[in-house]
Motif scaffolding. Structure first.
Motif, short mmCIF file in Angstrom:
data_model
loop_
_atom_site.label_atom_id
_atom_site.label_comp_id
_atom_site.label_asym_id
_atom_site.label_seq_id
_atom_site.Cartn_x
_atom_site.Cartn_y
_atom_site.Cartn_z
N VAL A 4 0.84 -1.33 -0.17
CA VAL A 4 0.18 -0.02 -0.01
C VAL A 4 0.91 1.33 -0.07
O VAL A 4 1.71 1.40 0.89
CB VAL A 4 -0.96 0.09 1.13
CG1 VAL A 4 -2.07 1.24 1.06
CG2 VAL A 4 -1.42 -1.28 1.52
N LEU A 5 0.68 2.24 -0.97
CA LEU A 5 1.10 3.55 -0.83
C LEU A 5 0.16 4.58 -0.50
O LEU A 5 -0.91 4.70 -1.35
CB LEU A 5 1.76 3.83 -2.11
CG LEU A 5 2.40 5.15 -2.42
CD1 LEU A 5 3.48 5.56 -1.60
CD2 LEU A 5 2.73 5.63 -3.88
N LEU A 6 0.31 5.61 0.63
CA LEU A 6 -0.60 6.46 0.78
C LEU A 6 -0.09 8.08 0.51
O LEU A 6 1.27 7.76 0.67
CB LEU A 6 -0.92 6.47 2.42
CG LEU A 6 -1.60 5.26 2.87
CD1 LEU A 6 -1.92 5.38 4.35
CD2 LEU A 6 -2.71 4.80 1.98
N LEU A 7 -0.76 8.78 -0.07
CA LEU A 7 -0.38 10.27 -0.38
C LEU A 7 -0.52 10.67 1.18
O LEU A 7 -1.77 10.66 1.56
CB LEU A 7 -1.04 10.81 -1.40
CG LEU A 7 -1.11 10.06 -2.73
CD1 LEU A 7 -2.12 10.99 -3.70
CD2 LEU A 7 0.27 10.22 -3.42
N HIS A 8 0.51 11.22 1.55
CA HIS A 8 0.66 11.97 3.05
C HIS A 8 -0.34 13.15 3.09
O HIS A 8 -1.25 13.10 2.40
CB HIS A 8 1.97 12.27 3.45
CG HIS A 8 2.18 11.81 4.78
ND1 HIS A 8 3.42 11.61 5.31
CD2 HIS A 8 1.31 11.72 5.70
CE1 HIS A 8 3.21 11.08 6.55
NE2 HIS A 8 2.26 11.41 7.08
#
Length: 305
Positions: free
Chosen positions: A113-117
């Motif tokens: 999973v990659l989240l945009l901060h």
């Protein structure tokens, strides 16, 4: 530990995520013990961000878990990008560069999973879409999400991004519960009725986006923890009372309060203490009654109209 599906994906994740923001506070042996304990307790979802320790936290984690192909198959890795010194940056170039550096530090070929901060005021969603497409096609990221975003910010992304937004990491605790309180106090003339986030809780439930509460023990913005804090005598008395009933710690009850909500949240811990992480994980075994949930809610000073 109990598991849930992350958003609309088929990714089965533990209901408690292990936050690694403070892993640089441990020595090598301590980091190894902490991670091993988490794994033994069924907590194999690890949350990172490229700004934690200036990237050192991801390196420390990879060393402590003795990253290898065999190890990688047994864990779920999430990281976040988009925060730079003095600015936020969701440009295609920055997202792609950040992920390559994250993968290098974590010694893995892909993120689950990659989240945009934090939201970028200058976001160009077309660029985000291009970055996500490139990362997905290259096999570098399998699922995507956001952090600290309101409904319209997510809707703007979704207009261009073809991948599902599976998670939204948001500040939420018993004492920082405005996303719950404004829905309870609709149309009332009190501070609890102020809608500060565009009804993000309801939006995430409507669109099957998993909320990941961060700082589940904090009050204010990193002002301290409410547990055993003399500023919150009524709240701690009630939490201790409920904890005694279930024969668990107050830490367990604070996490169980979040897990009781039907939104099926996945709290992100921040502790590096082995006993506390065990207490957090144990919350998955506790289901508070409706009465207990509301008693704790009110004891924190949250009002019912």
């Amino acid at each position: 530990m109990k598991t849930i599906k992350l958003g609309t994906s088929n990714l089965e994740v533990p209901v408690v995520a292990v936050g690694c923001m403070r892993i640089n506070s441990l020595d090598k042996a301590g980091a190894e013990r902490f991670i091993q304990t988490s794994l033994e307790e069924g907590a194999n979802f690890f949350d990172h961000a490229d700004i934690y320790g200036g990237g050192k936290c991801e390196e420390i984690f990879a060393d402590a878990i003795h990253m290898s192909d065999a190890v990688r198959e047994k864990i779920i890795l999430q990281s976040k990008c988009g925060i730079r010194q003095g600015q936020f940056d969701f440009s295609k170039e920055h997202i792609l560069s950040s992920v390559d550096k994250i993968l290098q530090r974590l010694r893995t070929d892909y993120l689950d999973v990659l989240l945009l901060h934090r939201p970028d005021a200058l976001v160009e969603p077309e660029e985000v879409a291009e970055a996500f497409d490139q990362l997905e096609s290259a096999g570098k990221v399998r699922h995507f999400g956001v952090s600290n975003q309101n409904p319209n910010q997510i809707a703007l992304l979704k207009k261009f991004v073809k991948q599902s937004i599976v998670a939204n990491q948001l500040q939420l605790s018993i004492t920082n519960a405005n996303m719950i309180s404004n829905g309870v106090n609709v149309n009332m003339e009190n501070n609890s009725a102020i809608n500060r986030d565009g009804s993000i809780l309801d939006y995430c439930r409507l669109h099957d986006i998993t909320i990941q509460p961060w700082s589940p023990f904090q009050f204010g913005f990193f002002e301290g923890v409410f547990l055993d804090n003399p500023k919150f005598p009524e709240l701690n008395a009630k939490i201790d009372e409920v904890a005694k009933k279930y024969d668990v710690s107050n830490t367990t009850i604070a996490i169980a309060w979040l897990l009781r909500h039907p939104a099926k949240m996945q709290p992100v811990t921040g502790t590096m203490n082995i006993e506390r992480i065990k207490d957090c994980i144990r919350a998955s075994e506790i289901t508070l009654t409706r009465e207990e949930w509301y008693e704790i809610y009110r004891a924190a000073g949250n009002i019912l109209p």
